[in-house]
Design a protein around this motif. Structure first.
Motif, PDB file in Angstrom:
ATOM      1  N   GLU A  98       0.209 -32.881 -56.230  1.00 31.29           N
ATOM      2  CA  GLU A  98       1.583 -32.610 -55.825  1.00 31.29           C
ATOM      3  C   GLU A  98       1.774 -32.763 -54.321  1.00 31.29           C
ATOM      4  O   GLU A  98       2.802 -33.267 -53.862  1.00 31.29           O
ATOM      5  N   LYS A  99       0.785 -32.343 -53.534  1.00 26.94           N
ATOM      6  CA  LYS A  99       0.904 -32.475 -52.082  1.00 26.94           C
ATOM      7  C   LYS A  99       1.059 -33.933 -51.665  1.00 26.94           C
ATOM      8  O   LYS A  99       1.785 -34.244 -50.717  1.00 26.94           O
ATOM      9  N   THR A 100       0.371 -34.821 -52.375  1.00 27.52           N
ATOM     10  CA  THR A 100       0.477 -36.248 -52.076  1.00 27.52           C
ATOM     11  C   THR A 100       1.875 -36.755 -52.404  1.00 27.52           C
ATOM     12  O   THR A 100       2.495 -37.490 -51.620  1.00 27.52           O
ATOM     13  N   ALA A 101       2.375 -36.367 -53.566  1.00 26.65           N
ATOM     14  CA  ALA A 101       3.721 -36.775 -53.974  1.00 26.65           C
ATOM     15  C   ALA A 101       4.767 -36.245 -53.001  1.00 26.65           C
ATOM     16  O   ALA A 101       5.702 -36.964 -52.609  1.00 26.65           O
ATOM     17  N   ILE A 102       4.602 -35.001 -52.594  1.00 27.18           N
ATOM     18  CA  ILE A 102       5.565 -34.387 -51.669  1.00 27.18           C
ATOM     19  C   ILE A 102       5.589 -35.124 -50.340  1.00 27.18           C
ATOM     20  O   ILE A 102       6.663 -35.408 -49.791  1.00 27.18           O
ATOM     21  N   LEU A 103       4.422 -35.457 -49.805  1.00 28.21           N
ATOM     22  CA  LEU A 103       4.384 -36.157 -48.523  1.00 28.21           C
ATOM     23  C   LEU A 103       5.092 -37.509 -48.627  1.00 28.21           C
ATOM     24  O   LEU A 103       5.843 -37.889 -47.721  1.00 28.21           O
ATOM     25  N   ALA A 104       4.874 -38.209 -49.722  1.00 22.91           N
ATOM     26  CA  ALA A 104       5.538 -39.503 -49.908  1.00 22.91           C
ATOM     27  C   ALA A 104       7.050 -39.319 -49.955  1.00 22.91           C
ATOM     28  O   ALA A 104       7.812 -40.102 -49.354  1.00 22.91           O
ATOM     29  N   MET A 105       7.506 -38.275 -50.632  1.00 26.10           N
ATOM     30  CA  MET A 105       8.934 -38.011 -50.740  1.00 26.10           C
ATOM     31  C   MET A 105       9.536 -37.629 -49.385  1.00 26.10           C
ATOM     32  O   MET A 105      10.627 -38.079 -49.024  1.00 26.10           O
ATOM     33  N   VAL A 106       8.810 -36.814 -48.635  1.00 30.38           N
ATOM     34  CA  VAL A 106       9.281 -36.402 -47.308  1.00 30.38           C
ATOM     35  C   VAL A 106       9.444 -37.623 -46.405  1.00 30.38           C
ATOM     36  O   VAL A 106      10.459 -37.780 -45.706  1.00 30.38           O
ATOM     37  N   LYS A 107       8.459 -38.508 -46.422  1.00 31.56           N
ATOM     38  CA  LYS A 107       8.529 -39.708 -45.582  1.00 31.56           C
ATOM     39  C   LYS A 107       9.702 -40.592 -45.998  1.00 31.56           C
ATOM     40  O   LYS A 107      10.428 -41.121 -45.157  1.00 31.56           O
ATOM     41  N   ALA A 108       9.883 -40.751 -47.302  1.00 27.22           N
ATOM     42  CA  ALA A 108      10.981 -41.583 -47.785  1.00 27.22           C
ATOM     43  C   ALA A 108      12.323 -41.011 -47.334  1.00 27.22           C
ATOM     44  O   ALA A 108      13.214 -41.758 -46.909  1.00 27.22           O
ATOM     45  N   ARG A 109      12.473 -39.698 -47.421  1.00 29.52           N
ATOM     46  CA  ARG A 109      13.723 -39.070 -46.992  1.00 29.52           C
ATOM     47  C   ARG A 109      13.961 -39.286 -45.494  1.00 29.52           C
ATOM     48  O   ARG A 109      15.087 -39.531 -45.063  1.00 29.52           O
ATOM     49  N   GLU A 110      12.888 -39.201 -44.716  1.00 28.14           N
ATOM     50  CA  GLU A 110      13.011 -39.438 -43.273  1.00 28.14           C
ATOM     51  C   GLU A 110      13.491 -40.855 -42.981  1.00 28.14           C
ATOM     52  O   GLU A 110      14.251 -41.086 -42.036  1.00 28.14           O
ATOM     53  N   TYR A 111      13.074 -41.802 -43.825  1.00 26.95           N
ATOM     54  CA  TYR A 111      13.416 -43.205 -43.610  1.00 26.95           C
ATOM     55  C   TYR A 111      14.740 -43.591 -44.276  1.00 26.95           C
ATOM     56  O   TYR A 111      15.176 -44.747 -44.169  1.00 26.95           O
ATOM     57  N   GLY A 112      15.364 -42.661 -44.981  1.00 29.92           N
ATOM     58  CA  GLY A 112      16.608 -42.978 -45.671  1.00 29.92           C
ATOM     59  C   GLY A 112      16.421 -43.755 -46.952  1.00 29.92           C
ATOM     60  O   GLY A 112      17.347 -44.423 -47.428  1.00 29.92           O
ATOM     61  N   VAL A 113      15.225 -43.679 -47.536  1.00 28.02           N
ATOM     62  CA  VAL A 113      14.912 -44.377 -48.786  1.00 28.02           C
ATOM     63  C   VAL A 113      15.278 -43.473 -49.969  1.00 28.02           C
ATOM     64  O   VAL A 113      14.965 -42.280 -49.963  1.00 28.02           O
ATOM     65  N   THR A 114      15.933 -44.017 -50.966  1.00 25.80           N
ATOM     66  CA  THR A 114      16.308 -43.240 -52.147  1.00 25.80           C
ATOM     67  C   THR A 114      15.059 -42.821 -52.923  1.00 25.80           C
ATOM     68  O   THR A 114      14.203 -43.654 -53.227  1.00 25.80           O
TER      69      THR A 114
END
Length: 313
Positions: free
Chosen positions: A142-158
């Motif tokens: 889950e920590k890996t998935a969360i980090l990927a999601m956080v980065k995507a949100r920072e970049y404006g990726v859906t």
């Protein structure tokens, strides 16, 4: 237009049988199949077979299963450059039983999927930044998935989250997604509401918005259709009726198709309609990735059924 998938890569060992054994029973099955799978790999394959540039960030073992899984995805035009090979764990494996009704049960051994870590997400951060959509599930840490999601949100990726498997999931992870796509069982785990029809699905959707801050979601109800919900507005979509053969990866076909349509700028309802058609066609074929349709097959299916999706508007 890139869709990045951070997720699991597994080999499915599938037993076809007329009926499930009861505990302690020994019965005869009809066939055994070794089928490339894993929610992440299936979803990336769906995106690629539907014509998008798909990249998977995942991990397999240094073993024959890992070799075959990478080869199969590569053959399906998935970018496999960001797949790691674990030196300590075997490739993830799933024991699947499919009965004559096409329903399935699964026992998942995560294996090398557990080795996908923060460093792997950091290594793929530029890839995520350039993506149109990030598609994530929870068969990796889950920590890996969360980090990927956080980065995507920072970049404006859906960010689209398939919250599966839901058991043990931190509900805070839902807030990091732009769209979540739970099935009935996952919706019940998240909300405590037994989703059996439109009204109970709507109650679950409203609970997720009011209590968890989830504003855009699709609750998948298999043969009962789906409920599309966004900021208080909702629409019920009927399932496309087919004769099912194998329901394995139906949800993954739905997720991949949804990501493709969202990447093309479609509304959530329009994207869900397309995903409904793709997942219905998937269950008419055996095997997870082999059974996912191409865009040509989707168009042919729509023509024979007098169905329309957004590309034919």
């Amino acid at each position: 237009m890139t869709i990045t998938v951070v997720g699991s890569i597994n080999m499915d060992i599938v037993a076809l049988t007329d009926h499930y054994p009861c505990r302690g029973d020994t019965i005869f099955g009809n066939e055994i199949r070794f089928s490339p799978g894993g929610k992440g790999a299936n979803q990336a394959t769906a995106c690629a077979k539907l014509g998008k540039e798909a990249v998977i960030v995942g991990c397999v073992g240094e073993d024959p299963f890992g070799d075959r899984l990478i080869e199969t995805m590569n053959d399906n035009h998935v970018n496999v450059s960001f797949i790691k090979r674990s030196e300590s764990k075997r490739t993830g494996t799933v024991l699947v039983t499919v009965d004559q009704s096409a329903e399935n049960t699964m026992l998942v051994v995560k294996g090398a999927n557990e080795d996908l870590n923060a460093g792997d997400v950091e290594s793929s951060s530029e890839l995520i930044r350039k993506s149109k959509v990030l598609l994530v599930q929870l068969e990796v840490p889950e920590k890996t998935a969360i980090l990927a999601m956080v980065k995507a949100r920072e970049y404006g990726v859906t960010v689209i989250l398939d919250p599966a498997p839901a058991e043990g999931m931190s509900l805070n992870v839902l807030k990091l997604a732009d769209i979540i796509i739970p099935n009935r069982q996952e919706a019940k785990y998240i909300t405590g509401i037994d989703v059996t029809d439109i009204q109970s699905a709507l109650a679950a959707a409203r609970f997720m918005e009011q209590s968890l801050g989830v504003t855009s979601l699709i609750i998948k109800m298999a043969e009962r259709g789906s409920l599309v919900y966004s900021a208080g507005q909702w629409e019920y979509l009927e399932a496309v009726k087919v004769n099912p053969v194998d329901t394995v990866a139906a949800g993954d076909a739905f997720a991949g198709a949804l990501a493709c349509a969202i990447a093309d700028g479609e509304s959530l309802v329009s994207a869900a309609k397309f995903a409904t058609i793709v997942s219905a066609l998937k269950v008419t074929k055996l095997d997870a990735q082999e059974g996912i349709p191409t865009m040509d097959e989707v168009n042919e299916f729509c023509a024979t059924r007098n169905l329309q999706h957004y590309l034919s508007d």
